[in-house]
Scaffold this active site. Structure first.
Site, PDB file in Angstrom:
ATOM      1  N   HIS A  30     -60.019  45.116   5.868  1.00 52.50           N
ATOM      2  CA  HIS A  30     -61.461  45.146   6.094  1.00 52.50           C
ATOM      3  C   HIS A  30     -61.849  46.067   7.234  1.00 52.50           C
ATOM      4  O   HIS A  30     -62.951  46.607   7.270  1.00 52.50           O
ATOM      5  CB  HIS A  30     -62.005  43.726   6.262  1.00 52.50           C
ATOM      6  CG  HIS A  30     -62.071  43.032   4.949  1.00 52.50           C
ATOM      7  ND1 HIS A  30     -61.058  42.210   4.508  1.00 52.50           N
ATOM      8  CD2 HIS A  30     -62.962  43.104   3.939  1.00 52.50           C
ATOM      9  CE1 HIS A  30     -61.358  41.781   3.290  1.00 52.50           C
ATOM     10  NE2 HIS A  30     -62.504  42.312   2.920  1.00 52.50           N
TER      11      HIS A  30
ATOM     12  N   GLU B 130     -60.360  38.126  -8.809  1.00 55.80           N
ATOM     13  CA  GLU B 130     -59.458  38.813  -7.880  1.00 55.80           C
ATOM     14  C   GLU B 130     -58.162  38.038  -7.640  1.00 55.80           C
ATOM     15  O   GLU B 130     -57.354  38.411  -6.805  1.00 55.80           O
ATOM     16  CB  GLU B 130     -60.177  39.112  -6.558  1.00 55.80           C
ATOM     17  CG  GLU B 130     -60.927  37.941  -5.960  1.00 55.80           C
ATOM     18  CD  GLU B 130     -61.749  38.330  -4.725  1.00 55.80           C
ATOM     19  OE1 GLU B 130     -61.609  39.446  -4.224  1.00 55.80           O
ATOM     20  OE2 GLU B 130     -62.514  37.470  -4.258  1.00 55.80           O
TER      21      GLU B 130
ATOM     22  N   ASP C 192     -58.077  42.584  -3.789  1.00 54.39           N
ATOM     23  CA  ASP C 192     -57.313  41.333  -3.757  1.00 54.39           C
ATOM     24  C   ASP C 192     -56.487  41.150  -5.013  1.00 54.39           C
ATOM     25  O   ASP C 192     -55.396  40.586  -4.955  1.00 54.39           O
ATOM     26  CB  ASP C 192     -58.255  40.135  -3.544  1.00 54.39           C
ATOM     27  CG  ASP C 192     -58.606  39.997  -2.079  1.00 54.39           C
ATOM     28  OD1 ASP C 192     -57.680  40.071  -1.251  1.00 54.39           O
ATOM     29  OD2 ASP C 192     -59.798  39.859  -1.763  1.00 54.39           O
TER      30      ASP C 192
ATOM     31  N   CYS D  76     -65.637  46.034  -8.001  1.00 55.40           N
ATOM     32  CA  CYS D  76     -66.174  46.392  -6.688  1.00 55.40           C
ATOM     33  C   CYS D  76     -65.099  46.587  -5.619  1.00 55.40           C
ATOM     34  O   CYS D  76     -65.418  46.663  -4.441  1.00 55.40           O
ATOM     35  CB  CYS D  76     -67.211  45.366  -6.232  1.00 55.40           C
ATOM     36  SG  CYS D  76     -66.524  43.723  -6.040  1.00 55.40           S
TER      37      CYS D  76
HETATM   38  C1  PEP Z   1     -61.834  43.012  -3.457  1.00 57.04           C
HETATM   39  O1  PEP Z   1     -61.018  42.136  -3.158  1.00 57.04           O
HETATM   40  O2  PEP Z   1     -61.558  43.969  -4.203  1.00 57.04           O
HETATM   41  C2  PEP Z   1     -63.207  42.981  -2.907  1.00 57.04           C
HETATM   42  C3  PEP Z   1     -64.118  43.817  -3.330  1.00 57.04           C
HETATM   43  O3  PEP Z   1     -63.487  42.092  -1.934  1.00 57.04           O
HETATM   44  P1  PEP Z   1     -62.956  42.236  -0.422  1.00 57.04           P
HETATM   45  O4  PEP Z   1     -62.425  43.639  -0.252  1.00 57.04           O
HETATM   46  O5  PEP Z   1     -64.114  41.962   0.460  1.00 57.04           O
HETATM   47  O6  PEP Z   1     -61.900  41.195  -0.356  1.00 57.04           O
HETATM   48 MG    MG Z   2     -61.662  40.316  -2.290  1.00 56.46          MG
END
Ligand code: PEP
Ligand code: MG
Length: 596
Positions: free
Chosen positions: A199, A441, A465, A512
């Protein structure tokens, strides 16, 4: 460091996570905790000296907190009350007077005495029933840590206190750190740890700051104040470059900026293939302030609002009114385009002890996302109330993260229903028909996507994920970062399965994760038939350009070939072979997305 050593480590190679080139001085940010050693004081002079030293550290700490409060950027000024509380803790006799009496009575050093006072306060807090108040012990401990650092002559620097243009060098930066970055001053950052989908990396892209992570030992090797070139495209850091190298990178910097402005020109055109197939391209955001950037880059909506960052930035739980105001503004700013608000995805690498998360052995497999919310219904309800109240702006949808089975969807929906009943009783308006989706995910959710599809309005595939959990690689671990393989046949088959389940149930399906912004994945995602892709705003123009350069017919034919391949490497080779003639500037484009 000798000339020889500099020569040896002149270039470090890490993981490119946020594009762009930056040149400037390094600033080391120390996030290690102050060490506490026991020391017995032998005479009165030493004891009195220790009391003095403690009092000086107290007043220095107070000064620092007040300065910090006064220099808070306007966007986060509303959270200044946290710092007021820290000043009150400093003035409280339980901390200050009791430490002084321990130094005097037990003849021990200030650090050890302060540790004892903090432990005593913790014991008292542990007995408090109200969970929110009990958790405020974290504030006391934060204050004690600041005093300890001042006793040791070591000040903890906040990233928004940085006032000169610098490149941050750190062993690690938490998402809390990156959310406090002063974007007008910080030119880039590099860290020893981290992977492409951590993140912290995602934040760097949102802030449009060049960044390289996973450098393993850069923070030990780079002297503070060293002159650096950070190449966020190639994932390289050059230490003390010579004049020719600086000139070369300055040219590359200009080239990058020119390319960026060219590519922006297509960003407002629809994402439509040459044979007329259209998909929605949306932006991922972490903060309200990113909405304008998303619109400028041609986002057709917000496909993922990662709401947890507001909680991390607040160092606690924002109240319902704050959340409501935030969601309402995002929805109004983006209207009439849709906004998908994801409920809290705390835990994993988005850790905050202020939010009641405890340190876990395997945080990615622990109390994260929907699991945390179901365990903390009060916090969850607060957010749901705010989302539902904001849903009167018809463009809001909501989704739950990290769903691993139907039970979690039913439990989350039951809480949502309770919240709706409460709002009904209070006569508060909301959109009763708000669309509710889930993130796919976790591998188990893929396997039962057909079951889940009957209970939700849409799916959004979280490829970051999904890759982490399917390939068993910690997304923030630099040593296994090379195994992040979006082209792994297992991942491609899983996405296919989810799209088919969604199509059979007649619900929408988007993606996403970072794959959405990876230019090498676009053709595959088109072929797989996802309806929307959502990515960091910076990647949108490039991906739109690719979509507009290819046909759906080619994408489908390619996919058939790809699905027959047995390794990620073979898929990558084939994709490069197919895409190069279609998109001549592919090499330049790949630095914008998170190239696989
Ligand atoms: C993902 O896991 O691809 C996602 C979009 O959520 P995050 O990156 O916030 O875990
Ligand atoms: Mg995620």
């Amino acid at each position: 460091m000798t000339e020889n050593q500099v020569e040896k480590i002149n270039k470090l190679k890490g993981i490119a996570v946020s594009p762009g080139i930056t040149i400037g001085e390094s600033r080391f940010i120390d996030r290690s905790r102050a060490k506490i050693l026991y020391q017995y004081l032998i005479n009165d002079e030493q004891v009195n000296g220790e009391v003095e030293r403690f009092k000086e550290a107290l007043s220095l700490t107070k000064e620092q907190i007040i300065t910090l409060k006064n220099s808070m950027p306007d966007q986060i000024k509303k959270h200044a009350f946290i710092l007021d509380a820290h000043v009150m803790i400093l003035d409280d006799s339980m901390l200050s007077d009791s430490t002084v009496s321990t130094i005097l009575n037990e003849k021990i050093n200030a650090e050890w005495a302060l540790k004892k006072s903090t432990q005593n306060i913790r014991k008292l807090f542990d007995q408090i029933e109200d969970e929110y108040i009990r958790e405020r012990i974290k504030d006391v401990e934060d204050v004690a840590e600041r005093i300890l650092r001042n006793l040791a002559g070591k000040e903890q620097e906040s990233l928004f206190e940085i006032n000169e243009p610098v490149i941050i060098v750190a062993h690690d930066l938490s998402p809390v750190d990156t959310s406090a970055i002063n974007i007008n001053k910080v030119r880039g950052f590099i860290t020893d740890v981290g992977g492409r989908t951590s993140h912290t990396a995602i934040m760097a892209q949102s802030l449009k700051i060049p960044a390289v992570v996973g450098l393993e030992s850069a923070s030990y090797q780079i002297p503070d104040g060293a002159f650096l070139i950070v190449d966020g495209n190639a994932g390289e850091v050059i230490i003390d470059p010579d004049d020719d190298t600086i000139k070369l990178y300055q040219e590359r910097q200009l080239q990058h900026q020119r390319y960026e402005s060219n590519i922006l020109q297509v960003s407002h055109l629809p994402a439509e293939t040459v044979d007329g197939h259209r998909i929605a391209i949306k932006a991922n955001i972490e903060f309200l302030e990113e909405v304008d950037v998303a619109k400028d880059h041609g986002a057709e909506g917000i496909g993922l609002y990662r709401t947890e960052f507001l909680y991390l930035r607040s160092n606690g739980i924002p109240n319902e009114e704050e959340l409501f105001a935030d969601y309402k503004e995002v929805a109004e700013n983006m209207a009439p385009s849709p906004v998908t608000i994801r409920t809290l995805d705390l835990g994993g690498d988005k850790f905050s002890s202020d939010l009641g998360l405890t340190t876990e052995m395997n945080p990615a497999l622990g109390l994260r996302a929907i699991r945390f919310c179901l365990r903390e219904p009060k916090i969850f309800k607060g957010q749901l109330r705010a989302i539902l109240r904001a849903s009167i702006f018809d463009n809001i949808r909501m989704m739950f993260p990290m769903i691993s089975g139907l039970q979690e969807i039913l439990a989350a929906k039951k809480i949502m229903k309770d919240v709706m009943d409460e709002l009904d009783k209070e006569g508060v308006k909301y959109n009763r028909d708000i669309k509710v989706g889930v993130m796919i995910e976790v591998p188990s959710a893929v396997t039962i996507a057909d079951i889940l599809a009957k209970h939700v309005d849409f799916f959004s595939i979280g490829s970051n994920d999904l890759i982490q959990y399917t390939l068993a690689i910690d997304r923030i671990n630099e040593y296994v970062a090379y195994m992040y393989q979006p082209f792994h046949p297992a991942i491609l088959r899983m996405i296919k399965q989810v799209v088919e389940a969604a199509n059979n149930a007649g619900i929408g399906v988007g993606l996403c994760g970072q794959m959405a912004g990876d230019p090498l994945c676009t053709l595959i995602l088109l072929g797989l038939g996802v309806n929307e892709i959502s990515m960091n705003a910076g990647g949108i123009p490039v991906i739109k350009k690719i979509v507009r350069s290819v046909s759906m017919k080619e994408a489908r034919a390619n996919l058939e070939e790809i699905l027959k391949l047995d390794t990620a490497e073979k898929v990558r080779e084939l994709i490069l072979k197919k895409m190069k003639p279609l998109i001549p500037d592919l090499d330049e484009m790949t630095v914008y997305g998170q190239m696989s």
